[in-house]
Design a protein around this motif. Structure first.
Motif, PDB file in Angstrom:
ATOM      1  N   GLN A   6     124.668  75.539 -12.565  1.00 24.06           N
ATOM      2  CA  GLN A   6     124.715  74.582 -11.661  1.00 24.06           C
ATOM      3  C   GLN A   6     123.678  74.613 -10.590  1.00 24.06           C
ATOM      4  N   SER A   7     123.040  73.384 -10.257  1.00 24.94           N
ATOM      5  CA  SER A   7     121.929  73.132  -9.256  1.00 24.94           C
ATOM      6  C   SER A   7     122.793  73.599  -7.920  1.00 24.94           C
ATOM      7  N   SER A   9     121.907  72.551  -5.142  1.00 22.84           N
ATOM      8  CA  SER A   9     122.312  71.185  -4.079  1.00 22.84           C
ATOM      9  C   SER A   9     121.683  70.043  -4.695  1.00 22.84           C
ATOM     10  N   ALA A  10     122.437  68.993  -4.118  1.00 18.84           N
ATOM     11  CA  ALA A  10     122.245  67.538  -4.462  1.00 18.84           C
ATOM     12  C   ALA A  10     122.304  66.792  -3.391  1.00 18.84           C
ATOM     13  N   LEU A  20     126.465  65.364 -10.993  1.00 19.87           N
ATOM     14  CA  LEU A  20     126.302  66.537 -11.010  1.00 19.87           C
ATOM     15  C   LEU A  20     126.331  67.247 -12.336  1.00 19.87           C
ATOM     16  N   CYS A  22     126.968  70.529 -15.005  1.00 23.99           N
ATOM     17  CA  CYS A  22     127.198  71.940 -15.143  1.00 23.99           C
ATOM     18  C   CYS A  22     126.946  72.081 -16.495  1.00 23.99           C
ATOM     19  N   ASP A  89     131.296  70.904  -1.497  1.00 26.48           N
ATOM     20  CA  ASP A  89     130.755  71.938  -2.576  1.00 26.48           C
ATOM     21  C   ASP A  89     131.625  71.659  -3.973  1.00 26.48           C
ATOM     22  N   THR A 106     127.735  73.452  -6.585  1.00 26.94           N
ATOM     23  CA  THR A 106     126.571  72.497  -6.073  1.00 26.94           C
ATOM     24  C   THR A 106     127.106  71.822  -4.635  1.00 26.94           C
TER      25      THR A 106
END
Lengths: 111, 120
Positions: A6-7, A9-10, A20, A22, A89, A106
């Motif tokens: 996962q990144s 942050s967003a 988002l 995954c 989160d 994220t």
């Protein structure tokens, strides 16, 4: 090895939409995953299961603003009409017969 | 309503032991897999291990960092699952969550968590 990526942050604006991602390890690209939300200073809660065909099954009381989808090894969580309480989160999770795996999470910021 | 209530957390010295309990209600306990998940301060979620239902073998599996030190057991007559933690290390400091899932399904329910602090 079963891995979820996962990144970290967003961010998106109040009232906007966010998607988002995954990503499953390539040899596990057909696996289903689950999304869990953890609001600040709270425990996690189950949002939904997302299957490899893009179908999803939400938990009780999860608003229609939350939906899931898939493409290849990627599983998505889309949140529309972002509200301040969506700042949290978000973790994806998958499973095998003898293991459970979490992505790194994220952190979603609602601007 | 499903409820998972953890207890037993606290402060323990490195090398010490602690036993966590999770009392469950609102579902057929003996059919469920009970999974322990932890979260170190400022970190993400980490699978610790799970207890399979008797019909699925009744055994437990563990994550590599805790294998050989932690033991998960369950008492289906008391609707309770336990996490026995031995040879504790400072890196075991975390909130420990009890969760419910089952074979082929994700975690669906979470407890509120109990805090374990390993420090001298």
């Amino acid at each position: 090895q079963l891995v979820l990526t996962q990144s970290p942050s967003a961010s998106a604006s109040l009232g906007a939409s966010v998607k988002l991602t995954c990503t499953l390890s390539s040899e596990h690209s057909r696996y289903a995953i689950a999304w869990h939300q953890q609001q600040p200073e709270k425990g996690p809660r189950y949002l939904m299961k997302v299957n490899d065909d893009g179908s999803h099954e939400k938990g009780d009381g999860i608003p229609d603003r939350f939906s899931g989808s898939s493409s290849g090894a990627e599983r998505y969580l889309t949140i529309t009409s972002l509200q301040s309480e969506d700042e949290a989160d978000y973790y994806c999770q998958t499973w095998g017969s003898d293991i459970r795996v979490f992505g790194g999470g994220t952190k979603l910021t609602v601007l | 309503e499903v409820q998972l209530v953890e207890s037993g957390g606290g402060l323990v010295k490195p090398g010490g032991s602690l036993r966590l309990s999770c009392a469950a209600s609102g579902f057929i306990f003996k059919k469920a897999w009970l999974t322990w998940v932890r979260q170190a301060p400022g970190r993400g979620l980490e699978w610790v291990g799970h207890s399979k239902s008797a019909t699925d073998g009744g055994t437990a599996d563990y994550a590599a960092p805790v294998k050989g030190r932690f033991t998960i057991s369950r008492d289906d007559s008391k609707n309770t699952v336990y996490l026995q933690m031995n040879s504790l290390k400072t890196e075991d400091t975390a909130v420990y969550y009890c969760t419910k899932d089952r074979y082929g399904e994700p975690i669906h329910e979470w407890g509120q968590g109990t805090v374990v602090t390993v420090s001298s």
